[in-house]
Design a protein around this motif. Structure first.
Motif, PDB file in Angstrom:
ATOM      1  N   LEU A  87      31.278 100.920  44.179  1.00  0.00           N
ATOM      2  CA  LEU A  87      30.566 101.007  45.443  1.00  0.00           C
ATOM      3  C   LEU A  87      29.479  99.939  45.539  1.00  0.00           C
ATOM      4  O   LEU A  87      28.723  99.729  44.588  1.00  0.00           O
ATOM      5  CB  LEU A  87      29.933 102.397  45.589  1.00  0.00           C
ATOM      6  N   GLU A  88      29.397  99.277  46.677  1.00  0.00           N
ATOM      7  CA  GLU A  88      28.369  98.270  46.912  1.00  0.00           C
ATOM      8  C   GLU A  88      27.051  98.983  47.236  1.00  0.00           C
ATOM      9  O   GLU A  88      26.915  99.614  48.275  1.00  0.00           O
ATOM     10  CB  GLU A  88      28.785  97.362  48.067  1.00  0.00           C
ATOM     11  N   LEU A  89      26.089  98.875  46.317  1.00  0.00           N
ATOM     12  CA  LEU A  89      24.791  99.525  46.484  1.00  0.00           C
ATOM     13  C   LEU A  89      23.759  98.595  47.097  1.00  0.00           C
ATOM     14  O   LEU A  89      22.840  99.043  47.784  1.00  0.00           O
ATOM     15  CB  LEU A  89      24.261 100.023  45.137  1.00  0.00           C
ATOM     16  N   ILE A  90      23.870  97.293  46.813  1.00  0.00           N
ATOM     17  CA  ILE A  90      22.902  96.302  47.281  1.00  0.00           C
ATOM     18  C   ILE A  90      23.615  95.351  48.233  1.00  0.00           C
ATOM     19  O   ILE A  90      24.694  94.846  47.925  1.00  0.00           O
ATOM     20  CB  ILE A  90      22.302  95.520  46.091  1.00  0.00           C
ATOM     21  N   ARG A  91      22.969  95.126  49.383  1.00  0.00           N
ATOM     22  CA  ARG A  91      23.522  94.205  50.378  1.00  0.00           C
ATOM     23  C   ARG A  91      22.422  93.322  50.938  1.00  0.00           C
ATOM     24  O   ARG A  91      21.341  93.801  51.265  1.00  0.00           O
ATOM     25  CB  ARG A  91      24.146  94.982  51.546  1.00  0.00           C
ATOM     26  N   GLY A  92      22.713  92.034  51.059  1.00  0.00           N
ATOM     27  CA  GLY A  92      21.904  91.132  51.864  1.00  0.00           C
ATOM     28  C   GLY A  92      20.579  90.649  51.314  1.00  0.00           C
ATOM     29  O   GLY A  92      19.767  90.133  52.074  1.00  0.00           O
ATOM     30  N   ALA A  93      20.323  90.779  50.029  1.00  0.00           N
ATOM     31  CA  ALA A  93      19.039  90.320  49.477  1.00  0.00           C
ATOM     32  C   ALA A  93      19.040  88.801  49.334  1.00  0.00           C
ATOM     33  O   ALA A  93      20.023  88.213  48.897  1.00  0.00           O
ATOM     34  CB  ALA A  93      18.777  90.970  48.128  1.00  0.00           C
ATOM     35  N   LYS A  94      17.918  88.180  49.693  1.00  0.00           N
ATOM     36  CA  LYS A  94      17.760  86.726  49.578  1.00  0.00           C
ATOM     37  C   LYS A  94      16.449  86.419  48.880  1.00  0.00           C
ATOM     38  O   LYS A  94      15.486  87.173  48.984  1.00  0.00           O
ATOM     39  CB  LYS A  94      17.742  86.071  50.955  1.00  0.00           C
ATOM     40  N   LYS A  95      16.413  85.277  48.231  1.00  0.00           N
ATOM     41  CA  LYS A  95      15.207  84.845  47.520  1.00  0.00           C
ATOM     42  C   LYS A  95      14.133  84.467  48.530  1.00  0.00           C
ATOM     43  O   LYS A  95      14.396  83.717  49.474  1.00  0.00           O
ATOM     44  CB  LYS A  95      15.516  83.656  46.610  1.00  0.00           C
TER      45      LYS A  95
END
Length: 148
Positions: A87-95
């Motif tokens: 399951l994808e728990l993390i989406r769309g994080a950027k530095k």
């Protein structure tokens, strides 16, 4: 001779520093720890999905009471009914610009199906990852440990 020795020293230093620098990112395999019991709950693999956007997938459940075929019953989006493993728990994080912080994404708590605003910060030379999920001013921070 002295110039060759200094060049070799610089190259040696750069080679030694590269693995440490490479670790100051959330990318990799992480073990999250239960806030209440202190036991390892799961392993999450964080990868670059392209363009510097990170995604994180639950790779392995470690809880004693984990059922291998358990699905996300509480999820309300496209993940509803999907197996927890994978399951994808993390989406769309950027530095964040100029910082060793990744934000702007969402993190799912599969136990309650809620998505939280995400902030990830590598600490201790990248050996640990502070993961903060929040809704408005309320949230909690977990410290995940890098799996070698």
């Amino acid at each position: 001779m002295v110039k060759a020795a200094s060049t070799a020293a610089v190259l040696l230093f750069a080679a030694a520093a590269a693995p440490a620098w490479a670790q100051m990112t959330p990318e990799g395999l992480w073990r999250n720890i239960d806030d209440k019991t202190g036991e390892a709950k799961a392993e999450i693999r964080i990868r670059d999905a392209g363009g510097g956007v990170l995604t994180g997938v639950l790779e392995k459940r470690l809880s004693k009471d984990a059922k291998p075929d358990e699905v996300c019953d509480e999820c309300s989006d496209d993940r509803k009914g999907k197996p927890l493993v994978g399951l994808e728990l993390i989406r769309g994080a950027k530095k964040a610009e100029g910082k060793d912080v990744w934000e702007g994404g969402k993190i799912l708590d599969p136990e309650n199906g809620r998505n939280y605003t995400l902030r990830m910060t590598p600490i201790e030379g990248g050996k640990k990852l502070e993961v903060r999920g929040s809704i408005g001013p309320f949230g909690r921070t977990q410290t995940w440990v890098r799996v070698q």
